[in-house]
Scaffold this motif. Structure first.
Motif, PDB file in Angstrom:
ATOM      1  N   TYR A 727       0.829  -1.207   0.000  1.00 12.39           N
ATOM      2  CA  TYR A 727       0.000   0.000   0.000  1.00 12.39           C
ATOM      3  C   TYR A 727       0.865   1.260   0.000  1.00 12.39           C
ATOM      4  CZ  TYR A 727      -2.818   3.644   2.378  1.00 12.39           C
ATOM      5  OH  TYR A 727      -3.435   4.815   2.749  1.00 12.39           O
ATOM      6  N   ARG A 734      -2.781   3.003  -3.295  1.00 16.69           N
ATOM      7  CA  ARG A 734      -3.000   3.827  -2.104  1.00 16.69           C
ATOM      8  C   ARG A 734      -4.156   4.797  -2.329  1.00 16.69           C
ATOM      9  NH1 ARG A 734       1.762   5.324  -1.641  1.00 16.69           N
ATOM     10  NH2 ARG A 734       1.693   7.494  -2.388  1.00 16.69           N
ATOM     11  N   LEU A 769      -3.825  -7.289  -2.023  1.00 16.25           N
ATOM     12  CA  LEU A 769      -2.847  -6.261  -2.347  1.00 16.25           C
ATOM     13  C   LEU A 769      -1.650  -6.847  -3.084  1.00 16.25           C
ATOM     14  CD1 LEU A 769      -2.901  -3.883   0.765  1.00 16.25           C
ATOM     15  CD2 LEU A 769      -4.560  -4.196  -1.090  1.00 16.25           C
TER      16      LEU A 769
END
Length: 842
Positions: A727, A734, A769
């Motif tokens: 992130y 983000r 992610l």
């Protein structure tokens, strides 16, 4: 009063009462409208017309059904019994018309009466007797068993209320009662004469017989009756018609007259209410002790009913219990029916006085077990105290099975005490549990996974110790789906084109679709293919508008993700992609010109908070995107509520892109991926479940692959995965996550989606992610490819042409040959008069 005017019936028609001519079908329709529904056209409604037609069609299955039962009774062939807590059949009418070969004739007859067949088909209440893939697979399998002419029963539960009816309110899932039986079920026949009794609770007692041998008697706390309801399962254009037998629980004494006379009106029906609760609803919430008890009672109830029924049939065919395994092959569809291992032992040793070793030999030669999950938490286990309270005799039997089994383990793995603990049927690590998957493994002669990767991971991980104990027990049977429902019925336009091009043989021999491959290079064929896809998309757009009020363009790409809502299936990864596209457009960093419609569907388990929050997120993003004039011509997001088989029949043919994005190593197989591929949708997916085999068949250049492999996932987790690090370094990710956590999609409320964001940044157990950038890059390739309409059409044709492996007919052929050792038994259709005379009726 229904205002529709329909044409009067003809005065005369053929003598054959189950004629499949247009005139014969029209007469049958009117007969049932009058004699079954008690209506005449001026006061009948669409529901009455549907019921009349359904009974007329069912009549045309009965001669085949009775012919099949008569032959099977006379010849006593080895029979498959498919035990499943779920049978997600979908509507019966259309499928029966296809398999009977009378769809077009019925359509013509109904049209001449003045009705629309499609309108009548929409009147059928779908039996919601399953949650998803497990029940849908069972339905495909019993269709293929009948089509392959293999004698078989499907055994399950006749839930009064099926899987809940899902509505969406303010973006949240709301569960409503699924009243599928409110208008009755014209396809079933109650068989009260074959009802059985099922014991629950109580205690056991030892006693000696006249020869001084020790036996055990079960003294139950209560007894309930199991009443079978039979539905015919018609094979495709063959006489063979097998039986789906579902059990309903009833009280043995439904009404206490003395209590009623004393004024205790509730007490008078207490036993009836308590007993019927057993089969009230599919999968009661088991977060409470009462829920756990009910769920275990449900499973035991249908298993006991089914085994007692099989033993009754075996005896009626003139055979003794010691030959049971020679005449029945029982498949355990996941762990829900695993208690059958202990129940068959009880029936053999307690009721039939058979020695233990003989009974155990019969049991282990009878059962085979299909595992459907790689999630350890999905392998059922029951607290020991609860199990003992409900099934005291079965716990004693399980203890004995376990003692003998662990002795074999000690001999094979000398001094390995930790292995004993891992393999034991009783989990002793904390609160003691009965491990149902272990019981299924020990009591079955064969254990199979449902995709090549899944079967390998079972051997390497979930069932590793059992594989090392009995490697010869393990095999793979990749799942499949029936092309009758999922192409012929669902996609008649494509069926017509394919059959005109290569003949109709593919309908029962799906690999024949490979004959389409050369036509992928024919521009005229590609044009026809594209026209059919667009027509299907028009139908799907109409369904979406009707169900959601959202207007979508059939000229946009239909990007579809429909399946049970679960974190490992990663619907929220698809949402991150939508937000990425939205953010690019809004920030002016994209000249994105490809319109996309994102279509989601699926239900979250009522107690699964995170899954329900994922549904809310999908709808929240949709609310913003669909109402933003800057992007609404390019992006649309739709959540189709109450996704089921009926909607699937419209969704799969209308999809351009099939989203199969579960974390590698988590999905056992998947069957939606197969339905999409055979209907010409291209797949974006991970190397998970049957995706691997689909990619292998359609070839890498026709499959959009992204994400880490199962072994890479293992290594990432082992190395100390830190999702927040990803992130921090990925600016686009983000920005996307920040839009969620700052409340952009929740009207400024930062708390609503906080659990999802926190889970992703601090834990991310399913590696969203880690796979994000690969997924986004792959989706960019998808967009570029879709812009090349000719290229996409060619790839679409090849996906369908190369999907022949994924027919449930192939799966059943492998089960029949390698596991069940059963053969086809062709049935000759017998005249009604002959069937009457077999029973002494003249």
């Amino acid at each position: 009063m229904h205002e529709r005017r329909i044409n009067p019936p003809p005065v005369i028609f053929e003598d054959d009462r189950t004629s499949v001519t247009t005139e014969g079908l029209k007469r049958a329709f009117y007969d049932h409208l009058f004699y079954t529904q008690g209506k005449f056209p001026e006061i009948a409604g669409l529901g009455d017309y549907y019921q009349a037609l359904a009974h007329a069609v069912r009549d045309r299955t009965l001669q085949r059904w009775i012919s099949s039962v008569a032959d099977h009774t006379a010849t006593a062939p080895k029979t498959v019994a498919y035990l499943s807590a779920e049978f997600l059949m979908g509507p019966h009418m259309g499928n029966n018309l296809i398999n009977l070969g009378i769809y077009d004739t019925v359509k013509k007859a109904v049209q001449e009466i003045g009705l629309d067949l499609n309108e009548l088909l929409r009147q059928e209440e779908e039996p919601g007797l399953g949650n998803g893939g497990l029940g849908r697979l069972a339905a495909c399998f019993i269709d293929s068993l009948a089509t392959a002419e293999i004698p078989a029963f499907g055994y399950g539960i006749r839930y009064e209320y099926g899987i809940f009816y899902q509505t969406i309110m303010d973006g949240w899932q709301v569960e409503n009662t699924d009243k599928w039986l409110r208008h009755g079920n014209p396809w079933e026949i109650q068989r009260a004469e074959w009802a059985v009794e099922v014991k629950l609770g109580g205690h056991t007692e030892q006693y000696q017989d006249d020869l001084g041998r020790l036996h055990v008697r079960w003294a139950p706390e209560k007894t309930v009756a199991g009443v079978p309801f039979d539905s015919p399962i018609v094979g495709y254009k063959v006489t063979t018609t097998n039986t789906l037998r579902l059990w309903r629980a009833e009280a043995t004494e439904a009404f206490d007259f003395s209590q009623f006379n004393r004024g205790d009106y509730l007490g008078a029906v207490d036993k009836k209410v308590t007993s019927e609760n057993l089969t009230k609803a599919l999968y009661p919430n088991d977060e409470t002790v009462q829920g756990k008890e009910l769920r275990l009672e449900q499973q035991y109830f249908f298993v006991s009913c089914s085994l007692q029924d099989m033993l009754r049939i075996h005896k009626a065919r003139g055979m003794e219990p010691d030959t049971f395994d020679q005449k029945f092959a029982i498949q355990l569809n996941d762990t829900h029916p695993a208690i059958a291992v202990a129940e068959l032992m009880r029936l053999l040793i307690d009721d039939n006085m058979m020695p233990w070793d003989q009974a155990w030999g019969i049991t282990t030669r009878t059962f085979s077990y299909t595992n459907h999950t790689l999630l350890p938490e999905a392998l059922e286990r029951w607290p020991l105290d609860l199990f003992k309270r409900i099934l005291p005799r079965h716990l004693e039997i399980i203890y004995e099975i376990n003692a003998r089994f662990l002795n074999d383990v000690r001999i094979k793995f000398l001094g390995d005490d930790s292995r004993l603990a891992r393999l034991s049927l009783i989990d002793e690590s904390g609160e003691r549990y009965v491990r149902m998957a272990h019981l299924a493994c020990v009591g079955s002669h064969t254990i199979n996974g449902v995709a090549e990767l899944h079967s390998e991971l079972l051997k390497q991980d979930v069932l590793k110790d059992f594989y090392e104990m009995w490697p010869e027990k393990f095999t793979n049977v990749t799942n499949g789906v029936t092309p009758r429902r999922w192409m012929v019925l669902s996609n008649p336009r494509l069926t017509k084109l394919v059959s005109e091009t290569i003949g109709e043989g593919w309908i029962t021999d799906l690999p024949q679709l490979s004959k389409l491959e050369p036509h992928a290079e024919d521009s005229a064929f590609r044009d026809s293919w594209r026209a059919i896809k667009r027509a299907n998309k028009v139908d799907l757009a109409a369904l979406i508008l009707r169900r959601t009020g959202v207007a979508v363009s059939p000229d946009s790409m239909f990007d579809v993700l429909v399946k049970r809502i679960h974190e490992y299936k990663r619907q929220h990864l698809a949402v991150l992609h939508i937000i990425t596209l939205y953010h690019r457009l809004k920030s002016g960093r994209s000249a994105y010109t490809l319109p996309r419609t994102f279509i989601f569907g699926g239900k979250a388990a009522p107690g699964y908070t995170m899954a329900k929050l994922m549904i809310k997120l999908i709808n929240a993003v949709g609310d913003v995107v669909n109402n933003d004039r800057d992007v609404h011509d390019l992006l649309k997001v739709v959540f189709l509520p109450n996704f089921n088989v009926t909607y699937g029949q419209c969704v799969y043919p209308g999809a351009d892109l099939s989203e199969q994005i579960s974390l590698a190593g988590k999905e056992a197989s998947g069957t939606g991926n197969m339905k999409f591929a055979m209907n010409g949708a291209l797949t974006i997916g991970t190397m998970d479940g049957a995706n691997i085999e689909i990619r292998d068949q359609v070839k890498a250049e026709n499959f959009f692959l992204f994400g880490h492999t199962a072994s890479e996932v293992h290594d990432i987790k082992a190395s100390g995965y830190r999702p927040r690090d990803i992130y921090e370094v990925n600016a686009e990710l983000r920005a996307v996550v920040d839009l969620i956590q700052t409340g952009f999609f929740s009207r400024g409320d930062t708390d609503v989606f906080k659990p999802i964001v926190d889970n992703l940044l601090d834990h991310d157990p399913y590696l969203l992610l880690a796979d994000y950038q690969s997924y986004i890059d792959c989706q960019d390739v998808v967009s570029d490819t879709y812009r090349e309409a000719d290229t996409w059409a060619r790839m679409s044709i090849l996906n369908s042409a190369r999907s022949g492996k994924f027919s449930s007919d192939r799966s059943i052929a492998e089960y029949a040959k390698n596991i069940w050792k059963v053969e086809a038994v062709p049935i000759t259709l017998k005249p009604e008069k002959e069937l009457y005379m077999r029973n002494g009726i003249r």
